[in-house]
Design a protein around this motif. Structure first.
Motif, PDB file in Angstrom:
ATOM      1  N   GLN A  73      18.069  13.493  34.308  1.00 22.66           N
ATOM      2  CA  GLN A  73      19.187  12.875  35.027  1.00 22.66           C
ATOM      3  C   GLN A  73      18.665  12.829  36.544  1.00 22.66           C
ATOM      4  O   GLN A  73      18.339  13.769  37.041  1.00 22.66           O
ATOM      5  CB  GLN A  73      20.395  13.319  34.885  1.00 22.66           C
ATOM      6  N   ARG A  74      18.519  11.630  37.194  1.00 21.03           N
ATOM      7  CA  ARG A  74      18.591  11.762  38.586  1.00 21.03           C
ATOM      8  C   ARG A  74      19.672  12.429  39.423  1.00 21.03           C
ATOM      9  O   ARG A  74      20.903  12.635  39.135  1.00 21.03           O
ATOM     10  CB  ARG A  74      18.637  10.439  39.136  1.00 21.03           C
ATOM     11  N   VAL A  75      19.196  13.175  40.441  1.00 24.27           N
ATOM     12  CA  VAL A  75      20.281  13.851  41.407  1.00 24.27           C
ATOM     13  C   VAL A  75      20.359  12.695  42.617  1.00 24.27           C
ATOM     14  O   VAL A  75      19.448  12.093  43.003  1.00 24.27           O
ATOM     15  CB  VAL A  75      19.478  14.891  42.025  1.00 24.27           C
ATOM     16  N   GLY A  76      21.450  12.237  43.039  1.00 30.70           N
ATOM     17  CA  GLY A  76      21.785  11.370  43.962  1.00 30.70           C
ATOM     18  C   GLY A  76      21.982  10.117  43.592  1.00 30.70           C
ATOM     19  O   GLY A  76      22.063   9.689  42.464  1.00 30.70           O
ATOM     20  N   GLY A  77      21.976   9.265  44.411  1.00 29.66           N
ATOM     21  CA  GLY A  77      22.339   7.784  43.948  1.00 29.66           C
ATOM     22  C   GLY A  77      21.318   6.824  43.258  1.00 29.66           C
ATOM     23  O   GLY A  77      20.283   7.288  43.242  1.00 29.66           O
ATOM     24  N   ALA A  78      21.917   5.740  43.169  1.00 28.85           N
ATOM     25  CA  ALA A  78      20.853   4.890  42.192  1.00 28.85           C
ATOM     26  C   ALA A  78      20.208   3.736  43.330  1.00 28.85           C
ATOM     27  O   ALA A  78      19.456   2.952  42.838  1.00 28.85           O
ATOM     28  CB  ALA A  78      21.773   3.983  41.200  1.00 28.85           C
ATOM     29  N   GLN A  79      20.239   4.146  44.643  1.00 31.21           N
ATOM     30  CA  GLN A  79      19.564   3.270  45.436  1.00 31.21           C
ATOM     31  C   GLN A  79      18.269   3.767  45.367  1.00 31.21           C
ATOM     32  O   GLN A  79      18.016   5.053  45.099  1.00 31.21           O
ATOM     33  CB  GLN A  79      19.982   3.144  46.668  1.00 31.21           C
ATOM     34  N   TYR A  80      17.149   2.968  45.722  1.00 26.93           N
ATOM     35  CA  TYR A  80      16.037   3.479  45.550  1.00 26.93           C
ATOM     36  C   TYR A  80      15.486   4.635  46.311  1.00 26.93           C
ATOM     37  O   TYR A  80      14.712   5.665  45.735  1.00 26.93           O
ATOM     38  CB  TYR A  80      14.726   2.255  45.960  1.00 26.93           C
ATOM     39  N   ASP A  81      15.881   4.869  47.641  1.00 28.80           N
ATOM     40  CA  ASP A  81      15.547   6.181  48.405  1.00 28.80           C
ATOM     41  C   ASP A  81      17.055   6.865  48.287  1.00 28.80           C
ATOM     42  O   ASP A  81      17.870   6.313  49.060  1.00 28.80           O
ATOM     43  CB  ASP A  81      15.193   5.839  49.665  1.00 28.80           C
ATOM     44  N   PRO A  82      17.197   7.812  47.642  1.00 30.42           N
ATOM     45  CA  PRO A  82      18.510   8.663  47.754  1.00 30.42           C
ATOM     46  C   PRO A  82      19.080   9.034  48.881  1.00 30.42           C
ATOM     47  O   PRO A  82      20.139   9.412  49.172  1.00 30.42           O
ATOM     48  CB  PRO A  82      18.387   9.470  46.459  1.00 30.42           C
ATOM     49  N   SER A  83      17.799   9.225  49.819  1.00 31.89           N
ATOM     50  CA  SER A  83      18.465   9.842  51.082  1.00 31.89           C
ATOM     51  C   SER A  83      18.669   8.687  52.192  1.00 31.89           C
ATOM     52  O   SER A  83      19.348   9.009  53.257  1.00 31.89           O
ATOM     53  CB  SER A  83      16.904  10.551  51.785  1.00 31.89           C
ATOM     54  N   LYS A  84      18.690   7.730  51.837  1.00 31.98           N
ATOM     55  CA  LYS A  84      19.277   6.767  52.519  1.00 31.98           C
ATOM     56  C   LYS A  84      20.395   5.791  51.915  1.00 31.98           C
ATOM     57  O   LYS A  84      20.672   5.878  50.913  1.00 31.98           O
ATOM     58  CB  LYS A  84      18.058   5.507  52.860  1.00 31.98           C
ATOM     59  N   SER A  85      21.010   5.025  52.943  1.00 33.27           N
ATOM     60  CA  SER A  85      22.235   4.408  52.430  1.00 33.27           C
ATOM     61  C   SER A  85      21.804   3.300  51.674  1.00 33.27           C
ATOM     62  O   SER A  85      20.625   2.446  51.836  1.00 33.27           O
ATOM     63  CB  SER A  85      22.950   3.709  53.774  1.00 33.27           C
ATOM     64  N   ALA A  86      22.514   2.638  50.510  1.00 40.87           N
ATOM     65  CA  ALA A  86      21.994   1.649  49.548  1.00 40.87           C
ATOM     66  C   ALA A  86      21.972   0.217  50.544  1.00 40.87           C
ATOM     67  O   ALA A  86      21.160  -0.505  50.272  1.00 40.87           O
ATOM     68  CB  ALA A  86      22.935   1.474  48.594  1.00 40.87           C
ATOM     69  N   ARG A  87      22.885   0.391  51.448  1.00 46.88           N
ATOM     70  CA  ARG A  87      22.844  -0.919  52.226  1.00 46.88           C
ATOM     71  C   ARG A  87      21.613  -0.958  53.361  1.00 46.88           C
ATOM     72  O   ARG A  87      21.440  -2.021  53.896  1.00 46.88           O
ATOM     73  CB  ARG A  87      24.070  -1.234  52.835  1.00 46.88           C
ATOM     74  N   ASP A  88      21.216   0.053  53.612  1.00 53.98           N
ATOM     75  CA  ASP A  88      20.028   0.202  54.713  1.00 53.98           C
ATOM     76  C   ASP A  88      18.818   0.985  54.067  1.00 53.98           C
ATOM     77  O   ASP A  88      18.747   2.062  54.809  1.00 53.98           O
ATOM     78  CB  ASP A  88      20.849   0.611  55.863  1.00 53.98           C
ATOM     79  N   LEU A  89      18.129   0.553  53.386  1.00 54.49           N
ATOM     80  CA  LEU A  89      16.985   1.607  52.647  1.00 54.49           C
ATOM     81  C   LEU A  89      15.913   1.730  53.598  1.00 54.49           C
ATOM     82  O   LEU A  89      15.008   2.493  53.513  1.00 54.49           O
ATOM     83  CB  LEU A  89      16.616   0.891  51.544  1.00 54.49           C
ATOM     84  N   GLN A  90      15.905   0.842  54.843  1.00 52.37           N
ATOM     85  CA  GLN A  90      14.656   0.908  55.870  1.00 52.37           C
ATOM     86  C   GLN A  90      13.422   0.783  55.215  1.00 52.37           C
ATOM     87  O   GLN A  90      12.554   1.677  55.413  1.00 52.37           O
ATOM     88  CB  GLN A  90      15.010   2.165  56.651  1.00 52.37           C
ATOM     89  N   ILE A  91      13.336  -0.171  54.198  1.00 53.04           N
ATOM     90  CA  ILE A  91      11.971  -0.279  53.609  1.00 53.04           C
ATOM     91  C   ILE A  91      11.111  -0.895  54.733  1.00 53.04           C
ATOM     92  O   ILE A  91      11.349  -1.893  55.314  1.00 53.04           O
ATOM     93  CB  ILE A  91      11.996  -1.245  52.585  1.00 53.04           C
ATOM     94  N   PRO A  92       9.830  -0.421  55.021  1.00 51.22           N
ATOM     95  CA  PRO A  92       8.763  -0.913  55.996  1.00 51.22           C
ATOM     96  C   PRO A  92       8.307  -2.216  55.378  1.00 51.22           C
ATOM     97  O   PRO A  92       7.174  -2.264  55.388  1.00 51.22           O
ATOM     98  CB  PRO A  92       7.746   0.079  55.986  1.00 51.22           C
ATOM     99  N   PHE A  93       9.085  -3.444  55.311  1.00 49.67           N
ATOM    100  CA  PHE A  93       8.759  -4.800  54.995  1.00 49.67           C
ATOM    101  C   PHE A  93       7.940  -5.375  55.984  1.00 49.67           C
ATOM    102  O   PHE A  93       8.098  -5.046  57.216  1.00 49.67           O
ATOM    103  CB  PHE A  93       9.837  -5.497  54.575  1.00 49.67           C
ATOM    104  N   THR A  94       6.886  -6.204  55.398  1.00 49.08           N
ATOM    105  CA  THR A  94       6.536  -7.015  56.693  1.00 49.08           C
ATOM    106  C   THR A  94       7.586  -7.960  56.994  1.00 49.08           C
ATOM    107  O   THR A  94       8.420  -8.167  56.275  1.00 49.08           O
ATOM    108  CB  THR A  94       5.373  -7.912  55.704  1.00 49.08           C
ATOM    109  N   PRO A  95       7.321  -8.813  58.104  1.00 51.79           N
ATOM    110  CA  PRO A  95       8.172 -10.067  58.542  1.00 51.79           C
ATOM    111  C   PRO A  95       8.707 -10.797  57.382  1.00 51.79           C
ATOM    112  O   PRO A  95       9.606 -11.189  57.166  1.00 51.79           O
ATOM    113  CB  PRO A  95       7.729 -10.410  59.870  1.00 51.79           C
ATOM    114  N   ALA A  96       7.419 -11.280  56.778  1.00 55.46           N
ATOM    115  CA  ALA A  96       7.793 -12.325  55.565  1.00 55.46           C
ATOM    116  C   ALA A  96       8.627 -11.787  54.663  1.00 55.46           C
ATOM    117  O   ALA A  96       9.548 -12.468  53.945  1.00 55.46           O
ATOM    118  CB  ALA A  96       6.406 -12.596  55.051  1.00 55.46           C
ATOM    119  N   MET A  97       8.425 -10.479  54.002  1.00 58.81           N
ATOM    120  CA  MET A  97       9.125  -9.830  52.847  1.00 58.81           C
ATOM    121  C   MET A  97      10.525  -9.596  53.552  1.00 58.81           C
ATOM    122  O   MET A  97      11.681  -9.803  52.798  1.00 58.81           O
ATOM    123  CB  MET A  97       8.480  -8.707  52.438  1.00 58.81           C
ATOM    124  N   GLN A  98      10.670  -9.309  54.852  1.00 62.25           N
ATOM    125  CA  GLN A  98      12.092  -8.922  55.354  1.00 62.25           C
ATOM    126  C   GLN A  98      12.823 -10.292  55.315  1.00 62.25           C
ATOM    127  O   GLN A  98      14.216 -10.326  55.093  1.00 62.25           O
ATOM    128  CB  GLN A  98      11.781  -8.509  56.796  1.00 62.25           C
TER     129      GLN A  98
END
Lengths: 276, 271
Positions: free
Chosen positions: B33-58
């Motif tokens: 079982q996972r430890v932590g939340g179900a957001q992709y990066d469990p060390s970040k807030s689900a509302r602010d994953l800070q994914i390094p998106f390109t401007p187009a994907m952002q």
């Protein structure tokens, strides 16, 4: 939104001497690795024609139910065509192996993966007892025992018993159902055909309250020379939708279409006064 | 009706159990079982994953977020039972069972009924990969401490099918599906009931490789379940619109003021 049908087998699993790391004496086990595909037709009994030709020893009640299904099918209905709405095939139908399968053997369990329906069977071979309570599932709960039938020191057959089912389940695409009480017991004997080592056989005996006697069929699987695993995405690929008691098609453009002549459109009772 | 084979099975227990482990591989069997939340990066807030998106994907992701606020399901693919695939599978929504054989390590994801194969038989990359949501994974076991015991599995995964998202937020990977996902599963002998996975995603929608860390713990009790997305799902997509299916099986609006589905294929629609 994904309700889970829990199969809590915890105490049992804890009690079992589980371990699935590679075995020191792995040579005792047959090498069933690779990819397999069915040999023969997708009828449950590949030696017989489909539908009534299967000669399933149905009780009178089950036969009447199947006759009704056959009539519905003849009219374009999908009664008991469960897999079109992505209901798992479950046991014993999954053993038809509609596309390809992967059998991987560890000392504690043998796993059978069927890529057509994304179903994984887990056959425990760790010596566990039947649990007091089995939460039901489509593939059931399987306990197996390896046999060394020739005294060679190597296992060459796997005898399996499976119980603890959930339904609805059918034998094959024709819609012959197992009993709705899901009390089926399925016994299997899996072995490589000594005369044809490229063939894996499975003798499947189903005992079910919709049958007048145990029904035994033998299926065969052949090794695939060039292994290619593909993802089968039933929910994406199916073009059927069931709304209320009616089945419809989903057209290529994503809209609902009738599945039968003169079929009425879906009931839109929840759309109040909204206009199309 | 139910003749038991328990006695025979018990007799077999000794031989099977004794044969079970040669000690070279980590004890990875069982459920995790996972430890932590179900957001992709469990060390970040689900509302602010800070994914390094390109401007187009952002910009695309910002549009998705706006759609969700309106009740839409843009890029929420799993609601229509699209497999979650890699790297989202590493979130481990329910439980994962891991089965190690010398040639292949299998990861069975009970949430999505997805079976991941990590080939450890020394094979080279095939000339052509049949794309899949989970991709094609090749791994190599490592003995990082020179103890004779394997304590890390390094994996590279390519050959994807899409659409794929990182998690339920709708943050997407590039539709070109050229992602490369590198992982390092690490085992600590002192903590046999946990393992770590460092996951690095390289993707054309990212400005740089995106690395996260997840931790998993062995489930104390194994719980196997039928997760039946297609049966349990109450969403229906018709045309470009998403609807609900009511408990009694009829189409329902998913948004306030939503028009009913187009029934153009029915001659008698509306009559």
């Amino acid at each position: 939104m994904r309700a889970v049908v829990a199969g809590c087998l915890g105490a049992l699993a804890m009690a079992a001497p589980a371990a699935s790391s590679p075995a020191r004496d792995a040579d005792r086990y047959p090498d069933w690795s690779g990819q397999w595909t069915r040999a023969g037709s997708p009828n449950f009994d590949p030696s017989k024609p489909p539908g009534k030709g299967q000669q399933a020893p149905l009780t009178a009640e089950a036969q009447a139910a199947f006759d009704k299904v056959a009539t519905n099918r003849a009219q374009g209905g999908l009664e008991n065509s469960l897999s079109v709405t992505c209901v798992p095939n479950g046991m014993p139908r999954v053993m038809i192996d509609y596309e390809t399968s992967d059998f991987f053997v560890t000392p504690s369990a043998t796993y059978l993966w069927f890529d057509f329906s994304n179903e994984l069977r887990r056959i425990y071979t760790d010596g566990r007892k039947w649990p007091d309570k089995i939460e039901p599932s489509f593939t059931g709960y399987s306990i197996g025992e390896w046999k060394d039938t020739t005294g060679s020191g190597k296992f060459d057959a796997l005898e399996v018993e499976t119980r603890g089912f959930r339904g609805p389940r059918t034998y094959d695409g024709t819609g012959v159902s197992l009993h709705a009480d899901n009390q089926s017991v399925i016994k299997e004997r899996l072995y490589v055909d000594k005369a044809s080592p490229a063939l894996l056989r499975d003798e499947i005996t189903t005992t079910d309250h919709a049958l007048t006697r145990p029904w035994t069929v033998t299926r065969a699987y052949k090794r695939v020379d060039k292994i290619v695993w593909t993802e089968n995405l039933c929910a994406l690929d199916t073009s059927y939708v069931i709304l209320g008691d009616e089945n419809y098609f989903i057209g290529a453009d994503g809209y609902v279409m009738p599945a039968k002549k003169d079929q009425k459109p879906p009931d839109l009772r929840y759309f109040g006064g909204e206009k199309q | 009706m139910r003749p038991a084979i328990a006695a025979l099975a018990l007799a077999l227990a000794a031989s099977s159990a004794a044969a079970a482990d040669d000690g070279k591989y980590p004890r990875w069997d069982g459920q995790w079982q996972r430890v932590g939340g179900a957001q992709y990066d469990p060390s970040k807030s689900a509302r602010d994953l800070q994914i390094p998106f390109t401007p187009a994907m952002q910009a695309h992701f910002d549009a998705v977020v706006a759609n969700r606020k309106e009740g839409g399901l843009v890029d929420n693919f799993s609601t229509s039972c699209v497999p979650i695939g890699m790297p989202r599978m590493t979130v481990d929504y329910e439980r994962q069972e891991i089965i190690v054989t010398p040639a292949t390590t299998y990861i069975w994801d009970t949430e999505g009924n997805e079976l991941r194969r990590i080939y450890t038989d020394g094979r080279a990359w095939p000339a052509k990969i049949d794309p899949g949501f989970l991709g094609y994974s090749i791994g190599k076991w490592k003995d990082t401490k020179g103890t004779g015991k394997l304590d890390a599995l390094e994996v590279e995964t390519r050959g994807f099918l899409g659409p794929r998202t990182y998690d339920s937020s709708g943050a997407m990977l590039d539709p070109d599906n050229q992602s490369v996902v590198k992982e390092r599963f690490a085992f600590d002998a002192a903590k046999p009931d946990e393992f770590a996975d460092e996951i690095t995603t390289i993707d054309h929608s990212l400005t740089r490789p995106y690395t996260i860390h997840r931790l998993y713990k062995r489930a104390k009790k194994s719980v196997f379940s039928d997760t039946l997305c297609a049966l349990d799902e109450s969403y229906l997509i018709l045309g470009d619109e998403n609807y609900f299916i009511s408990a009694d099986g009829f189409v329902m609006p998913a948004k306030k003021g939503q028009k009913p589905p187009d029934l153009k294929y029915f001659d008698n629609a509306g009559k």
